[in-house]
Scaffold this active site. Sequence first.
Site, PDB file in Angstrom:
ATOM      1  CB  THR A 146      45.401  37.325  21.595  1.00 11.30           C
ATOM      2  OG1 THR A 146      45.878  36.188  22.302  1.00 11.30           O
ATOM      3  CG2 THR A 146      44.230  36.933  20.727  1.00 11.30           C
ATOM      4  CB  ILE A 147      44.561  42.285  21.238  1.00 12.66           C
ATOM      5  CG1 ILE A 147      43.411  41.446  21.845  1.00 12.66           C
ATOM      6  CG2 ILE A 147      44.023  43.586  20.635  1.00 12.66           C
ATOM      7  CD1 ILE A 147      42.362  40.954  20.873  1.00 12.66           C
ATOM      8  N   GLY A 183      40.253  45.101  28.729  1.00 10.68           N
ATOM      9  CA  GLY A 183      40.656  44.556  30.027  1.00 10.68           C
ATOM     10  C   GLY A 183      40.919  45.637  31.061  1.00 10.68           C
ATOM     11  CB  SER A 230      35.546  43.439  26.233  1.00  8.38           C
ATOM     12  OG  SER A 230      34.142  43.266  26.150  1.00  8.38           O
ATOM     13  CB  CYS A 231      35.971  40.423  22.053  1.00 10.35           C
ATOM     14  SG  CYS A 231      36.056  39.432  23.569  1.00 10.35           S
ATOM     15  CG  ASN A 232      31.809  38.735  25.061  1.00 13.57           C
ATOM     16  OD1 ASN A 232      31.252  38.041  24.211  1.00 13.57           O
ATOM     17  ND2 ASN A 232      32.611  38.236  25.973  1.00 13.57           N
ATOM     18  NE  ARG A 291      38.708  33.563  24.462  1.00 17.43           N
ATOM     19  CZ  ARG A 291      38.734  34.342  25.535  1.00 17.43           C
ATOM     20  NH1 ARG A 291      38.031  34.028  26.600  1.00 17.43           N
ATOM     21  NH2 ARG A 291      39.460  35.449  25.535  1.00 17.43           N
ATOM     22  CG  HIS A 308      29.833  40.686  29.696  1.00 13.37           C
ATOM     23  ND1 HIS A 308      29.588  39.682  30.623  1.00 13.37           N
ATOM     24  CD2 HIS A 308      31.066  40.436  29.187  1.00 13.37           C
ATOM     25  CE1 HIS A 308      30.619  38.848  30.654  1.00 13.37           C
ATOM     26  NE2 HIS A 308      31.533  39.280  29.801  1.00 13.37           N
ATOM     27  N   GLY A 309      27.019  44.093  30.777  1.00 15.02           N
ATOM     28  CA  GLY A 309      25.988  45.134  30.611  1.00 15.02           C
ATOM     29  C   GLY A 309      26.552  46.518  30.915  1.00 15.02           C
ATOM     30  CG  HIS A 320      32.978  35.282  23.155  1.00 17.83           C
ATOM     31  ND1 HIS A 320      33.496  34.578  24.210  1.00 17.83           N
ATOM     32  CD2 HIS A 320      33.811  36.348  22.987  1.00 17.83           C
ATOM     33  CE1 HIS A 320      34.594  35.180  24.655  1.00 17.83           C
ATOM     34  NE2 HIS A 320      34.815  36.250  23.924  1.00 17.83           N
TER      35      HIS A 320
HETATM   36  P1  NAD Z   1      47.734  38.259  25.659  1.00 17.16           P
HETATM   37  O1  NAD Z   1      48.092  37.667  26.955  1.00 17.16           O
HETATM   38  O2  NAD Z   1      47.469  37.370  24.504  1.00 17.16           O
HETATM   39  O3  NAD Z   1      48.849  39.311  25.210  1.00 17.16           O
HETATM   40  C1  NAD Z   1      49.390  40.250  26.088  1.00 17.16           C
HETATM   41  C2  NAD Z   1      50.827  40.538  25.701  1.00 17.16           C
HETATM   42  O4  NAD Z   1      51.370  41.510  26.590  1.00 17.16           O
HETATM   43  C3  NAD Z   1      51.731  39.307  25.772  1.00 17.16           C
HETATM   44  O5  NAD Z   1      52.582  39.314  24.649  1.00 17.16           O
HETATM   45  C4  NAD Z   1      52.516  39.530  27.067  1.00 17.16           C
HETATM   46  O6  NAD Z   1      53.796  38.932  27.010  1.00 17.16           O
HETATM   47  C5  NAD Z   1      52.631  41.043  27.070  1.00 17.16           C
HETATM   48  N1  NAD Z   1      52.886  41.616  28.402  1.00 17.16           N
HETATM   49  C6  NAD Z   1      52.597  41.081  29.618  1.00 17.16           C
HETATM   50  N2  NAD Z   1      52.995  41.925  30.590  1.00 17.16           N
HETATM   51  C7  NAD Z   1      53.551  43.000  29.971  1.00 17.16           C
HETATM   52  C8  NAD Z   1      54.148  44.195  30.432  1.00 17.16           C
HETATM   53  N3  NAD Z   1      54.238  44.471  31.736  1.00 17.16           N
HETATM   54  N4  NAD Z   1      54.626  45.072  29.515  1.00 17.16           N
HETATM   55  C9  NAD Z   1      54.544  44.826  28.189  1.00 17.16           C
HETATM   56  N5  NAD Z   1      53.975  43.703  27.688  1.00 17.16           N
HETATM   57  C10 NAD Z   1      53.478  42.809  28.576  1.00 17.16           C
HETATM   58  O7  NAD Z   1      46.476  39.197  25.948  1.00 17.16           O
HETATM   59  P2  NAD Z   1      45.362  39.641  24.916  1.00 17.16           P
HETATM   60  O8  NAD Z   1      44.332  38.560  24.850  1.00 17.16           O
HETATM   61  O9  NAD Z   1      45.999  40.103  23.653  1.00 17.16           O
HETATM   62  O10 NAD Z   1      44.691  40.848  25.705  1.00 17.16           O
HETATM   63  C11 NAD Z   1      45.211  42.151  25.651  1.00 17.16           C
HETATM   64  C12 NAD Z   1      44.114  43.116  26.015  1.00 17.16           C
HETATM   65  O11 NAD Z   1      43.073  43.005  25.043  1.00 17.16           O
HETATM   66  C13 NAD Z   1      43.443  42.874  27.379  1.00 17.16           C
HETATM   67  O12 NAD Z   1      43.022  44.108  27.892  1.00 17.16           O
HETATM   68  C14 NAD Z   1      42.243  42.032  27.009  1.00 17.16           C
HETATM   69  O13 NAD Z   1      41.215  42.118  27.969  1.00 17.16           O
HETATM   70  C15 NAD Z   1      41.847  42.678  25.706  1.00 17.16           C
HETATM   71  N6  NAD Z   1      41.068  41.814  24.803  1.00 17.16           N
HETATM   72  C16 NAD Z   1      41.355  40.487  24.669  1.00 17.16           C
HETATM   73  C17 NAD Z   1      40.586  39.710  23.831  1.00 17.16           C
HETATM   74  C18 NAD Z   1      40.807  38.236  23.673  1.00 17.16           C
HETATM   75  O14 NAD Z   1      39.852  37.511  23.504  1.00 17.16           O
HETATM   76  N7  NAD Z   1      42.025  37.750  23.703  1.00 17.16           N
HETATM   77  C19 NAD Z   1      39.553  40.287  23.092  1.00 17.16           C
HETATM   78  C20 NAD Z   1      39.326  41.653  23.202  1.00 17.16           C
HETATM   79  C21 NAD Z   1      40.076  42.411  24.075  1.00 17.16           C
END
Ligand code: NAD
Length: 338
Positions: free
Chosen positions: A13-14, A111, A140-142, A169, A194-195, A220
């Site tokens: 996602t990110i 994360g 984080s996003c929040n 969400r 979150h705080g 969210h």
């Molecule tokens: P995601 O699960 O969508 O993507 C993670 C990616 O990493 C996937 O492509 C997965 O295959 C890959 N992956 C898994 N294990 C791996 C490894 N050992 N080595 C290399 N790649 C690996 O996760 P995300 O939502 O993109 O979250 C990534 C980070 O961003 C986390 O720290 C999360 O907390 C943070 N984050 C997420 C969001 C959200 O809402 N999705 C928002 C802000 C921050």
Amino acid sequence: MSKVKVGINGYGTIGKRVASAVSKQGDMEVAGVTKTRPTFEARAAVERGFGLYVPEGSLKAFGDAGIPVRGTIKELYGASDIIVDCTPGDVGEAYKAEYEAAGKKAVFQGGEAHSLTGISFNSTANYSESWGAQFSRVVSCNTTGLLRTLAPIDRAVKIKGVYATLIRRGADPGNSKGGPINGLEPSVKLPTHHGPDVKSVMPWLNINTMAVKASTTIMHLHTVAAELERESKTSEILDVMRASPRVMLVDSGSGVKGTPEVMELAKDLGRDRSDMYEVAVWEDGVRVVGNMLYYYQAVHQEADVVPENIDCIRSMCKLEEDAGASVSKTNKALGIKK
Ligand code: NAD
């Protein structure tokens, strides 16, 4: 000056969004992205022109699937000046030693724990704290959403205390495993984390949070109540918000009744992946009574941290000393007005 080469470890996602955002900047370029399994996403990354790097043990699987690979994840470090770690929460921690051994800088995501880097980043609140750093962490996003509004308000009218509830969400839209599917799930470990995460950037802020998981995937919603050090007026706070970067005022009177319309607006604005990078604050839902401020804001969890990752790279790689100048460059490249 040659462009800074950015390797993206974790193309989910990110990671996908950070890769796309990096490719739009004038002072940085994508060195490559990583995937662990030969999925449709790996194939699409190659089709978009991103060099693919995979774990050594997965080379055969990618070969069997006919997906061309440029090298192993460790080889990506050699091709990069900085890594943006977008692996799932707590996975990045295991990679830190590898980045360190390769002598590379790395940006981690929300994360991971603040203690992993000792510096947490937000463009509005503390851009310069990551200046030249080897490791930093985009919150984080929040937390990003809360800092976007709370940092400027605290600068203008000191905040005595914040009480916020985060209606979260259940899962991202591309994930069929999240939940709840039909219900609301309170986070019972109180106050929520979150705080303290906001405090990783604004340690002096007295903030407490609660959270509820909802059966929605798109955004969210935060309800914020802040006690100010002095009496203020709704118009004063709205002026602060109007001047704050990546805060978009929306208006229920014009039809933006809730998160679906905010997402529709992002589509109408022609945003990449229909992303809303700004935190959306309901203008007609901001209210000051004496020294109490109340407002609602919506956070597109997949998107709001993306411009912050770009600014964090600029601060860490010393590409732009002035926070406002970096924010402007990023905004221009991503189609964000202010
Ligand atoms: P995601 O699960 O969508 O993507 C993670 C990616 O990493 C996937 O492509 C997965 O295959 C890959 N992956 C898994 N294990 C791996 C490894 N050992 N080595 C290399 N790649 C690996 O996760 P995300 O939502 O993109 O979250 C990534 C980070 O961003 C986390 O720290 C999360 O907390 C943070 N984050 C997420 C969001 C959200 O809402 N999705 C928002 C802000 C921050």
